[in-house]
Design a protein around this motif. Structure first.
Motif, PDB file in Angstrom:
ATOM      1  N   UNK A 103       0.979  -1.539  -0.146  1.00  0.00           N
ATOM      2  CA  UNK A 103       0.080  -0.099   0.259  1.00  0.00           C
ATOM      3  C   UNK A 103       0.792   0.827   0.391  1.00  0.00           C
ATOM      4  N   UNK A 104       0.877   2.235  -0.766  1.00  0.00           N
ATOM      5  CA  UNK A 104       1.967   3.151  -1.501  1.00  0.00           C
ATOM      6  C   UNK A 104       1.064   4.203  -0.373  1.00  0.00           C
ATOM      7  N   UNK A 105       1.394   4.830   0.730  1.00  0.00           N
ATOM      8  CA  UNK A 105       0.580   5.870   1.321  1.00  0.00           C
ATOM      9  C   UNK A 105       1.283   7.409   0.961  1.00  0.00           C
ATOM     10  N   UNK A 106       2.695   7.447   0.635  1.00  0.00           N
ATOM     11  CA  UNK A 106       2.597   9.096   0.154  1.00  0.00           C
ATOM     12  C   UNK A 106       4.103   9.027  -0.445  1.00  0.00           C
ATOM     13  N   UNK A 107       4.487  10.290  -1.089  1.00  0.00           N
ATOM     14  CA  UNK A 107       6.164   9.601  -1.613  1.00  0.00           C
ATOM     15  C   UNK A 107       6.238  11.633  -0.796  1.00  0.00           C
ATOM     16  N   UNK A 108       7.373  11.245  -0.752  1.00  0.00           N
ATOM     17  CA  UNK A 108       8.411  12.089   0.257  1.00  0.00           C
ATOM     18  C   UNK A 108       9.549  12.451  -0.685  1.00  0.00           C
ATOM     19  N   UNK A 109       9.494  13.873   0.010  1.00  0.00           N
ATOM     20  CA  UNK A 109       9.950  15.212  -0.435  1.00  0.00           C
ATOM     21  C   UNK A 109      11.045  15.782  -0.208  1.00  0.00           C
ATOM     22  N   UNK A 149      -0.908   9.699  -1.034  1.00  0.00           N
ATOM     23  CA  UNK A 149      -1.495   9.009  -2.255  1.00  0.00           C
ATOM     24  C   UNK A 149      -2.319   7.750  -1.607  1.00  0.00           C
ATOM     25  N   UNK A 150      -3.920   8.105  -2.279  1.00  0.00           N
ATOM     26  CA  UNK A 150      -4.995   7.117  -1.805  1.00  0.00           C
ATOM     27  C   UNK A 150      -5.315   6.991  -3.311  1.00  0.00           C
ATOM     28  N   UNK A 151      -5.793   5.597  -3.453  1.00  0.00           N
ATOM     29  CA  UNK A 151      -6.212   4.617  -3.962  1.00  0.00           C
ATOM     30  C   UNK A 151      -8.198   4.707  -3.627  1.00  0.00           C
ATOM     31  N   UNK A 152      -8.585   6.315  -4.954  1.00  0.00           N
ATOM     32  CA  UNK A 152     -10.001   5.534  -4.682  1.00  0.00           C
ATOM     33  C   UNK A 152     -10.899   4.931  -5.606  1.00  0.00           C
ATOM     34  N   UNK A 153     -12.458   4.843  -5.203  1.00  0.00           N
ATOM     35  CA  UNK A 153     -13.095   4.376  -6.193  1.00  0.00           C
ATOM     36  C   UNK A 153     -13.818   5.317  -7.099  1.00  0.00           C
ATOM     37  N   UNK A 154     -14.125   5.004  -8.118  1.00  0.00           N
ATOM     38  CA  UNK A 154     -15.000   6.588  -9.157  1.00  0.00           C
ATOM     39  C   UNK A 154     -15.867   5.672  -9.223  1.00  0.00           C
ATOM     40  N   UNK A 155     -16.706   6.671 -10.207  1.00  0.00           N
ATOM     41  CA  UNK A 155     -18.149   6.689 -10.465  1.00  0.00           C
ATOM     42  C   UNK A 155     -18.512   5.476 -11.396  1.00  0.00           C
ATOM     43  N   UNK A 156     -19.453   4.430 -10.731  1.00  0.00           N
ATOM     44  CA  UNK A 156     -19.354   2.963 -11.344  1.00  0.00           C
ATOM     45  C   UNK A 156     -20.437   3.471 -13.133  1.00  0.00           C
ATOM     46  N   UNK A 157     -19.694   2.724 -13.890  1.00  0.00           N
ATOM     47  CA  UNK A 157     -20.313   2.671 -14.957  1.00  0.00           C
ATOM     48  C   UNK A 157     -20.526   1.749 -15.185  1.00  0.00           C
ATOM     49  N   UNK A 158     -21.758   1.234 -15.752  1.00  0.00           N
ATOM     50  CA  UNK A 158     -23.148  -0.051 -16.085  1.00  0.00           C
ATOM     51  C   UNK A 158     -23.070  -0.351 -16.857  1.00  0.00           C
ATOM     52  N   UNK A 159     -22.965  -1.715 -17.043  1.00  0.00           N
ATOM     53  CA  UNK A 159     -22.627  -2.765 -18.666  1.00  0.00           C
ATOM     54  C   UNK A 159     -23.658  -1.343 -20.015  1.00  0.00           C
ATOM     55  N   UNK A 160     -23.327  -1.558 -20.522  1.00  0.00           N
ATOM     56  CA  UNK A 160     -24.127  -1.038 -21.447  1.00  0.00           C
ATOM     57  C   UNK A 160     -26.106  -1.731 -22.032  1.00  0.00           C
ATOM     58  N   UNK A 161     -25.390  -3.025 -22.098  1.00  0.00           N
ATOM     59  CA  UNK A 161     -26.755  -3.518 -22.149  1.00  0.00           C
ATOM     60  C   UNK A 161     -27.336  -4.830 -21.516  1.00  0.00           C
ATOM     61  N   UNK A 162     -27.264  -3.519 -20.075  1.00  0.00           N
ATOM     62  CA  UNK A 162     -27.549  -4.662 -18.697  1.00  0.00           C
ATOM     63  C   UNK A 162     -29.393  -4.276 -20.031  1.00  0.00           C
ATOM     64  N   UNK A 163     -30.394  -5.693 -19.101  1.00  0.00           N
ATOM     65  CA  UNK A 163     -31.037  -5.395 -19.176  1.00  0.00           C
ATOM     66  C   UNK A 163     -32.047  -4.258 -18.593  1.00  0.00           C
ATOM     67  N   UNK A 164     -33.420  -3.414 -19.083  1.00  0.00           N
ATOM     68  CA  UNK A 164     -34.169  -2.983 -19.095  1.00  0.00           C
ATOM     69  C   UNK A 164     -35.016  -2.905 -17.444  1.00  0.00           C
ATOM     70  N   UNK A 165     -34.686  -2.500 -16.693  1.00  0.00           N
ATOM     71  CA  UNK A 165     -35.171  -3.064 -15.542  1.00  0.00           C
ATOM     72  C   UNK A 165     -33.868  -3.254 -14.429  1.00  0.00           C
ATOM     73  N   UNK A 166     -32.757  -3.675 -14.446  1.00  0.00           N
ATOM     74  CA  UNK A 166     -31.827  -4.319 -13.601  1.00  0.00           C
ATOM     75  C   UNK A 166     -31.205  -2.850 -12.943  1.00  0.00           C
ATOM     76  N   UNK A 167     -31.165  -2.734 -12.079  1.00  0.00           N
ATOM     77  CA  UNK A 167     -31.104  -2.049 -10.876  1.00  0.00           C
ATOM     78  C   UNK A 167     -29.827  -2.411 -10.105  1.00  0.00           C
ATOM     79  N   UNK A 168     -28.653  -1.547  -9.842  1.00  0.00           N
ATOM     80  CA  UNK A 168     -27.675  -1.605  -9.428  1.00  0.00           C
ATOM     81  C   UNK A 168     -28.301  -2.102  -7.511  1.00  0.00           C
ATOM     82  N   UNK A 169     -27.665  -3.474  -7.254  1.00  0.00           N
ATOM     83  CA  UNK A 169     -27.718  -4.106  -6.251  1.00  0.00           C
ATOM     84  C   UNK A 169     -27.119  -3.237  -4.517  1.00  0.00           C
ATOM     85  N   UNK A 170     -27.894  -3.031  -3.958  1.00  0.00           N
ATOM     86  CA  UNK A 170     -27.534  -2.691  -2.460  1.00  0.00           C
ATOM     87  C   UNK A 170     -26.484  -2.745  -1.701  1.00  0.00           C
ATOM     88  N   UNK A 171     -26.413  -4.369  -2.228  1.00  0.00           N
ATOM     89  CA  UNK A 171     -25.477  -5.122  -2.232  1.00  0.00           C
ATOM     90  C   UNK A 171     -23.628  -4.363  -1.815  1.00  0.00           C
TER      91      UNK A 171
END
Length: 243
Positions: free
Chosen positions: A90-96, A190-212
Motif C-alpha cells: 500500500x503506497x501512502x505517500x511520496x516524500x520530498x 497517495x490514496x486509491x479511491x473508487x470512481x463512479x460505477x460504469x454500468x454495462x451498456x447492455x443491461x436488461x431494462x429494469x436491472x438496478x445496481x444491488x444495494x450490496x
C-alpha cells in the motif's frame, strides 16, 4: 489464539533486516494489510528462472488463495508444494526531502512465505470459486448464473498456508537533518479511491445496481471497502452457494 497476540515465527527468511523498528510479525497487522488489498504479486522459481505474477487473492485465517487459468505457467508450477513468496504493498505517500538521499515513500507492505498447492478436491475448489467473488462482493454468487463444468475446469485455484510473514511500515513523512536549508520539502499523500460505477451498456431494462454494492461508493478508499467486504464475507452467517 487471538489475532491480537498471535504472531508468525521469525527467522532469517522473514525477519526485517534493515530498520527493525518498521517490522511487524503479529497476525493482526499482517492480516489487516492483506485484507485491505485485492492484488498481490506471487514470486516463484521454475527451472532456475524467477517469475513474479500479479493476481487477485484472498485470505481465510492463515491461508491464502489465488486463481488463474488452468493453463497458466504460474499455476502449473505451484501445484506440488512449490515454495512461493506473496507480497502486497500500500503506497501512502511520496516524500520530498532536502537531499536526494532522504527522498522516500510512506508505505505498508507484507511478505508472506509458504508452499503453494493446487486445490483439487471438487468441493473445496467450488467453495473457493464462490469466495473468489464473495470475498469482494458479499453474497454475490447466490444471484449469478451458475458456472458451467467447463468454466470450473478451466479455472485453477491455489492455496498457501502462511508459514512465515512480515509486515513493514514506514509512516514518518519528511525526515532529514537539513531543516536550516532554504529548500522546499513536502509529503504527497497517495490514496486509491473508487470512481463512479460504469454500468454495462447492455443491461436488461429494469436491472438496478444491488444495494450490496453500496460498500463500493464513489470516492471511497478502496482499501476500506475491501477490508469491510472481508469482514462481511467471513462473519459466519452468510449463505454460500456453489458457482
Amino acid at each position: 489464539m487471538d489475532d491480537i497476540i498471535a504472531s508468525y515465527p521469525v527467522d532469517g527468511i522473514n525477519r526485517v533486516k534493515r530498520r527493525h523498528d518498521r517490522g511487524f510479525y503479529d497476525h493482526a497487522t499482517v492480516h489487516a494489510l492483506l485484507d485491505a488489498a485485492a492484488l498481490c504479486h506471487v514470486s516463484y522459481v521454475v527451472d532456475r528462472q524467477p517469475y513474479c505474477t500479479p493476481t487477485l487473492f484472498w485470505r481465510e485465517g492463515t491461508r491464502l488463495f489465488w486463481h488463474g487459468s488452468s493453463a497458466s505457467r504460474m499455476l502449473r508450477n505451484q501445484s506440488g508444494g512449490q515454495p512461493v513468496c506473496l507480497t502486497v504493498t500500500h503506497l501512502d505517500s511520496l516524500v520530498l526531502a532536502r537531499c536526494g538521499f532522504n527522498h522516500s515513500a510512506d508505505y505498508r507492505s507484507v511478505m508472506a512465505f509458504g508452499h503453494a498447492r493446487l486445490v483439487e478436491d471438487p468441493e473445496e475448489k467450488r467453495r473457493a470459486l464462490v469466495m473468489m467473488v464473495d470475498r469482494f462482493f458479499t453474497g454475490r454468487t447466490a444471484h449469478l448464473r451458475l458456472s458451467t463444468e467447463q468454466e470450473i475446469k478451466a479455472t485453477a485455484v491455489v492455496s498457501m498456508d502462511i508459514e512465515r510473514a512480515s509486515a513493514k511500515i514506514r509512516a514518518k513523512g519528511v525526515v532529514d537533518e537539513d531543516y536550516d536549508l532554504p529548500i522546499y520539502a513536502e509529503r504527497l499523500p497517495v490514496r486509491m479511491v473508487l470512481g463512479k460505477p460504469e454500468p454495462c451498456p447492455r443491461l436488461m431494462a429494469g436491472v438496478e445496481r444491488p444495494t450490496s454494492l453500496n460498500n463500493y461508493g464513489v470516492d471511497r478508499a478502496l482499501e476500506k471497502a475491501l477490508s469491510e467486504a472481508h469482514v462481511l464475507a467471513y462473519r459466519g452467517d452468510l449463505t454460500r452457494s456453489e458457482p
